[in-house]
Design a protein around this motif. Structure first.
Motif, PDB file in Angstrom:
ATOM      1  N   TYR A   4      -3.003   5.397   9.374  1.00  0.00           N
ATOM      2  CA  TYR A   4      -3.845   5.950   8.314  1.00  0.00           C
ATOM      3  C   TYR A   4      -2.999   6.267   7.080  1.00  0.00           C
ATOM      4  O   TYR A   4      -3.377   5.958   5.948  1.00  0.00           O
ATOM      5  N   LEU A   5      -1.841   6.861   7.303  1.00  0.00           N
ATOM      6  CA  LEU A   5      -0.963   7.244   6.204  1.00  0.00           C
ATOM      7  C   LEU A   5      -0.415   6.017   5.485  1.00  0.00           C
ATOM      8  O   LEU A   5      -0.380   5.979   4.248  1.00  0.00           O
ATOM      9  N   VAL A   6       0.000   4.992   6.221  1.00  0.00           N
ATOM     10  CA  VAL A   6       0.490   3.762   5.583  1.00  0.00           C
ATOM     11  C   VAL A   6      -0.608   3.159   4.707  1.00  0.00           C
ATOM     12  O   VAL A   6      -0.371   2.814   3.546  1.00  0.00           O
ATOM     13  N   THR A   7      -1.804   3.024   5.245  1.00  0.00           N
ATOM     14  CA  THR A   7      -2.925   2.464   4.493  1.00  0.00           C
ATOM     15  C   THR A   7      -3.198   3.283   3.234  1.00  0.00           C
ATOM     16  O   THR A   7      -3.411   2.733   2.144  1.00  0.00           O
ATOM     17  N   HIS A   8      -3.164   4.595   3.366  1.00  0.00           N
ATOM     18  CA  HIS A   8      -3.409   5.474   2.219  1.00  0.00           C
ATOM     19  C   HIS A   8      -2.326   5.295   1.148  1.00  0.00           C
ATOM     20  O   HIS A   8      -2.645   5.209  -0.051  1.00  0.00           O
ATOM     21  N   LEU A   9      -1.069   5.231   1.556  1.00  0.00           N
ATOM     22  CA  LEU A   9       0.020   5.076   0.589  1.00  0.00           C
ATOM     23  C   LEU A   9      -0.061   3.718  -0.107  1.00  0.00           C
ATOM     24  O   LEU A   9       0.208   3.616  -1.303  1.00  0.00           O
ATOM     25  N   ILE A  10      -0.445   2.678   0.616  1.00  0.00           N
ATOM     26  CA  ILE A  10      -0.638   1.371  -0.002  1.00  0.00           C
ATOM     27  C   ILE A  10      -1.713   1.476  -1.075  1.00  0.00           C
ATOM     28  O   ILE A  10      -1.558   0.956  -2.188  1.00  0.00           O
ATOM     29  N   GLU A  11      -2.821   2.144  -0.756  1.00  0.00           N
ATOM     30  CA  GLU A  11      -3.915   2.308  -1.721  1.00  0.00           C
ATOM     31  C   GLU A  11      -3.488   3.110  -2.950  1.00  0.00           C
ATOM     32  O   GLU A  11      -4.001   2.890  -4.052  1.00  0.00           O
ATOM     33  N   GLN A  12      -2.560   4.035  -2.789  1.00  0.00           N
ATOM     34  CA  GLN A  12      -2.088   4.865  -3.899  1.00  0.00           C
ATOM     35  C   GLN A  12      -1.069   4.148  -4.772  1.00  0.00           C
ATOM     36  O   GLN A  12      -0.831   4.554  -5.909  1.00  0.00           O
ATOM     37  N   SER A  13      -0.440   3.105  -4.250  1.00  0.00           N
ATOM     38  CA  SER A  13       0.630   2.434  -4.999  1.00  0.00           C
ATOM     39  C   SER A  13       0.064   1.723  -6.228  1.00  0.00           C
ATOM     40  O   SER A  13      -1.056   1.230  -6.226  1.00  0.00           O
ATOM     41  N   THR A  14       0.879   1.693  -7.275  1.00  0.00           N
ATOM     42  CA  THR A  14       0.468   1.099  -8.540  1.00  0.00           C
ATOM     43  C   THR A  14       1.431   0.012  -9.011  1.00  0.00           C
ATOM     44  O   THR A  14       1.237  -0.564 -10.081  1.00  0.00           O
ATOM     45  N   GLN A  15       2.491  -0.225  -8.245  1.00  0.00           N
ATOM     46  CA  GLN A  15       3.495  -1.228  -8.579  1.00  0.00           C
ATOM     47  C   GLN A  15       3.830  -1.997  -7.305  1.00  0.00           C
ATOM     48  O   GLN A  15       3.413  -1.596  -6.216  1.00  0.00           O
ATOM     49  N   PRO A  16       4.615  -3.084  -7.410  1.00  0.00           N
ATOM     50  CA  PRO A  16       5.051  -3.751  -6.187  1.00  0.00           C
ATOM     51  C   PRO A  16       5.675  -2.734  -5.233  1.00  0.00           C
ATOM     52  O   PRO A  16       6.443  -1.866  -5.644  1.00  0.00           O
ATOM     53  N   LEU A  17       5.304  -2.839  -3.957  1.00  0.00           N
ATOM     54  CA  LEU A  17       5.659  -1.818  -2.969  1.00  0.00           C
ATOM     55  C   LEU A  17       6.652  -2.373  -1.953  1.00  0.00           C
ATOM     56  O   LEU A  17       6.435  -3.446  -1.381  1.00  0.00           O
ATOM     57  N   TYR A  18       7.721  -1.621  -1.719  1.00  0.00           N
ATOM     58  CA  TYR A  18       8.780  -2.020  -0.803  1.00  0.00           C
ATOM     59  C   TYR A  18       9.058  -0.894   0.185  1.00  0.00           C
ATOM     60  O   TYR A  18       8.709   0.262  -0.045  1.00  0.00           O
ATOM     61  N   LEU A  19       9.750  -1.252   1.260  1.00  0.00           N
ATOM     62  CA  LEU A  19      10.265  -0.261   2.201  1.00  0.00           C
ATOM     63  C   LEU A  19      11.437  -0.875   2.931  1.00  0.00           C
ATOM     64  O   LEU A  19      11.653  -2.090   2.889  1.00  0.00           O
TER      65      LEU A  19
END
Length: 162
Positions: A85-100
């Protein structure tokens, strides 16, 4: 008891972290043996269950990119879908290319379910090369540590027709 990744268990809410959450965040991060540097509560989201922070994750902003990091679920709250749930939420909040970056094959496999794919250090935006480069050097010095850099690419359109 497994819970769907698109809902939280009863009594749980997701919310932006606040200043009073910093000690709970630090405790979760230290207990998971994650990088304890650069823990700024303003960058975190917390899952609170029955008024206790039981999971957290950070969305750090850099020039040209964001990093999903410090994602931890308290051991007694695992296997209930909170991490998903948290991963999905953080993806939805991202506004730029996302890395980890993640340590271990099991964790890398977990993130592939959300659309993250391994990328080479050379493919990173310059703002992340230095940060992730240090980890790559450490992984070469201690070869038993498997470190994977990943980028979120869920919505990319395939050019090979698949």
């Amino acid at each position: 008891m497994k819970t769907s990744s698109n809902s939280l268990p009863p009594g749980c809410v997701i919310r932006p972290a606040n200043a009073s959450d910093i000690w709970a965040i630090r405790k979760l991060v230290f207990s998971a043996k994650l990088d304890p540097t650069q823990l700024r509560w303003q960058q975190f989201w917390a899952i609170e269950c029955n008024n206790i922070v039981v999971a957290c994750g950070q969305l750090r902003s850099f020039p040209e990119a964001q990093e999903l990091g410090s994602l931890v679920v308290a051991p007694t709250w695992r296997d209930r879908g909170l991490g998903s749930y948290l991963v999905t939420h953080l993806i939805e909040q991202s506004t730029q290319p996302l890395y980890l970056e993640c340590v271990g094959k099991k964790l890398a496999h977990f993130y592939t379910r959300f659309g993250f794919v391994p990328v080479a250090w050379q493919e990173l935006p310059s703002s992340l090369k230095w940060k992730f480069g240090l980890t790559q050097i450490a992984a070469k010095l201690i070869p038993i540590v498997s470190v994977t850099i990943m980028q979120y690419r869920r919505f990319e359109i395939s050019t090979d027709g698949k």
